[in-house]
Design an enzyme around this catalytic site. Structure first.
Site, PDB file in Angstrom:
ATOM      1  N   ASN A 290      -9.121   1.655   9.625  1.00  0.00           N
ATOM      2  CA  ASN A 290      -8.389   1.293  10.836  1.00  0.00           C
ATOM      3  C   ASN A 290      -8.993   1.980  12.058  1.00  0.00           C
ATOM      4  OD1 ASN A 290      -4.818   0.957  11.596  1.00  0.00           O
ATOM      5  ND2 ASN A 290      -6.536   0.890  12.986  1.00  0.00           N
ATOM      6  N   THR A 291      -8.901   3.319  12.083  1.00  0.00           N
ATOM      7  CA  THR A 291      -9.308   4.058  13.275  1.00  0.00           C
ATOM      8  C   THR A 291     -10.775   3.849  13.622  1.00  0.00           C
ATOM      9  OG1 THR A 291      -7.710   5.709  12.556  1.00  0.00           O
ATOM     10  CG2 THR A 291      -9.116   6.322  14.382  1.00  0.00           C
TER      11      THR A 291
ATOM     12  N   ALA B  59      -9.445   5.498   4.146  1.00  0.00           N
ATOM     13  CA  ALA B  59      -9.404   6.636   5.069  1.00  0.00           C
ATOM     14  C   ALA B  59     -10.679   7.453   5.064  1.00  0.00           C
ATOM     15  CB  ALA B  59      -8.241   7.569   4.767  1.00  0.00           C
ATOM     16  N   GLY B  60     -11.077   7.857   6.260  1.00  0.00           N
ATOM     17  CA  GLY B  60     -12.199   8.782   6.416  1.00  0.00           C
ATOM     18  C   GLY B  60     -13.462   8.178   6.985  1.00  0.00           C
TER      19      GLY B  60
ATOM     20  N   LYS C   6       0.866  -1.170   0.000  1.00  0.00           N
ATOM     21  CA  LYS C   6       0.000   0.000   0.000  1.00  0.00           C
ATOM     22  C   LYS C   6       0.909   1.229   0.000  1.00  0.00           C
ATOM     23  CE  LYS C   6      -2.803   2.857   2.951  1.00  0.00           C
ATOM     24  NZ  LYS C   6      -3.600   3.016   4.166  1.00  0.00           N
TER      25      LYS C   6
ATOM     26  N   GLY D 141      -7.941   8.995   9.757  1.00  0.00           N
ATOM     27  CA  GLY D 141      -8.224   9.079  11.188  1.00  0.00           C
ATOM     28  C   GLY D 141      -9.235  10.140  11.576  1.00  0.00           C
TER      29      GLY D 141
END
Lengths: 66, 269
Positions: B220-221, B198-199, B111, B172
């Site tokens: 992830n977050t 992301a987001g 990635k 994040g």
């Protein structure tokens, strides 16, 4: 001789190999990758690859990330 | 009496990234968890088959008994996707990928993310293009984190990236998909998988990404920082599946006014 390992100075016997360094770091058998002066050293060469005074060594592993 | 034929739900074709097939369209990261046990349980609950990891220096004086991430997330069971998080130049990203390839015994799926600045972690697209070209030339299979610019996304695909991964919002931030129109345009133009990376903040964000036609979502977050990460991992699994099914089913057209669902004929009042 002195080498830089992950940014810190480390004393090693002259001509010490990467295998010796890994042993000293208590990382033998762990899954990692090694770079010497920004060149990858394949795992198979650790026992024969002698480090030189002033070498900059990076020892990396996988950690949590996204 | 006629027999009711048994319901057969239509099948979906699985996600194919660089020639490997995945049943799950949810990809998850391994950062920001309390500990390795929670990491392992959350991944299990998410049903994800592709897992991102970061590459960092080993700590001198590290506790040798501390479990290794790759013992919890075994490369035998999961496809490990090393990232170049923290890299701000093409050079650092390429270096990181080469180390990752050595770390993972020649595994060449990466990635790529080259960041532009700390505040937004927005991708530096000029450096991303340079790194992508170099990595592809060197035999890497590149899944690329990028801005949601449809033209740049197409360019990365034309260069040979195996998946295009535009941000929905900053890494994040949990703000959700901020520009649905752009994500939609990227999806429509692409012949390789498009994954929102992301987001995403909560399950409905993941569903929206999938309803827009994305092939998957990487997060992830949103899982790791939920009050109950394991429960959220399960929610995300369901959200991805629901969004995918809704996309394939094709939503009803939107109308300005109501349209009664029950017949008007036959009323007795």
């Amino acid at each position: 001789m002195q080498v830089q390992v992950n940014g810190d100075a480390m004393e090693l016997p002259d001509g010490a190999t990467i295998a010796v360094l890994i042993e000293k770091m208590a990382l033998a058998g762990k899954r990692l990758a090694v770079e010497v002066n920004q060149n990858i050293v394949p795992r198979s060469r650790y026992p024969e690859f002698s480090l030189s005074d002033g070498d900059r060594v990076e020892v990396v592993h996988a950690i949590g990330g996204g | 009496m006629t027999e009711t034929p048994e319901l057969q739900l239509p099948e979906d074709r699985p996600l194919d990234i660089a020639g490997r097939v995945y049943q799950s369209r949810l990809l998850v990261g391994t950062g920001k968890y309390r500990d390795m046990v929670e990491t392992g349980h959350a991944i299990e609950a998410s049903g994800a088959e592709m897992i991102t990891v970061a590459v960092r220096r080993t700590n001198l004086g590290q506790n040798p008994d501390e479990p290794n991430l790759l013992d919890v997330v075994s490369p035998d069971r999961y496809t490990i996707l090393p990232n170049t998080a923290g890299c701000y130049t093409a050079k650092d990203a390429i270096r990181t990928c080469k180390l990752a390839r050595e770390l993972l015994d020649g595994h060449d799926l990466v990635k790529l993310e080259v960041l532009g600045e700390e505040k937004t972690l927005y991708p530096n697209m000029t450096e991303t293009l340079v790194a992508a070209e170099e990595l592809i030339k060197d035999g890497f299979k590149v899944m690329v984190y990028c801005s949601d610019d449809p033209l740049l996304a197409k360019r990365l695909e034309d260069m040979g990236c195996v998946a295009i991964m535009p941000l929905g919002a900053p890494i994040g931030s949990g703000l959700g998909i901020q520009n649905r129109y752009n994500i939609r345009l990227i999806v429509e133009n692409a012949k390789v998988p498009v994954l929102v990376d992301a987001g995403v903040g909560t399950a409905s964000d993941a569903t929206i990404a999938m309803e827009l036609g994305c092939d998957g979502v990487l997060m992830n977050t949103a899982i790791a920082q939920a009050r109950d990460p394991i429960r959220m991992a399960n929610a995300m699994r369901l959200a991805i599946e629901a969004g995918r099914e809704a996309y394939l089913a094709g939503r009803m057209p939107k109308k300005l006014y109501a349209s009664a669902s029950s017949p008007i004929d036959g009323t007795f009042f």
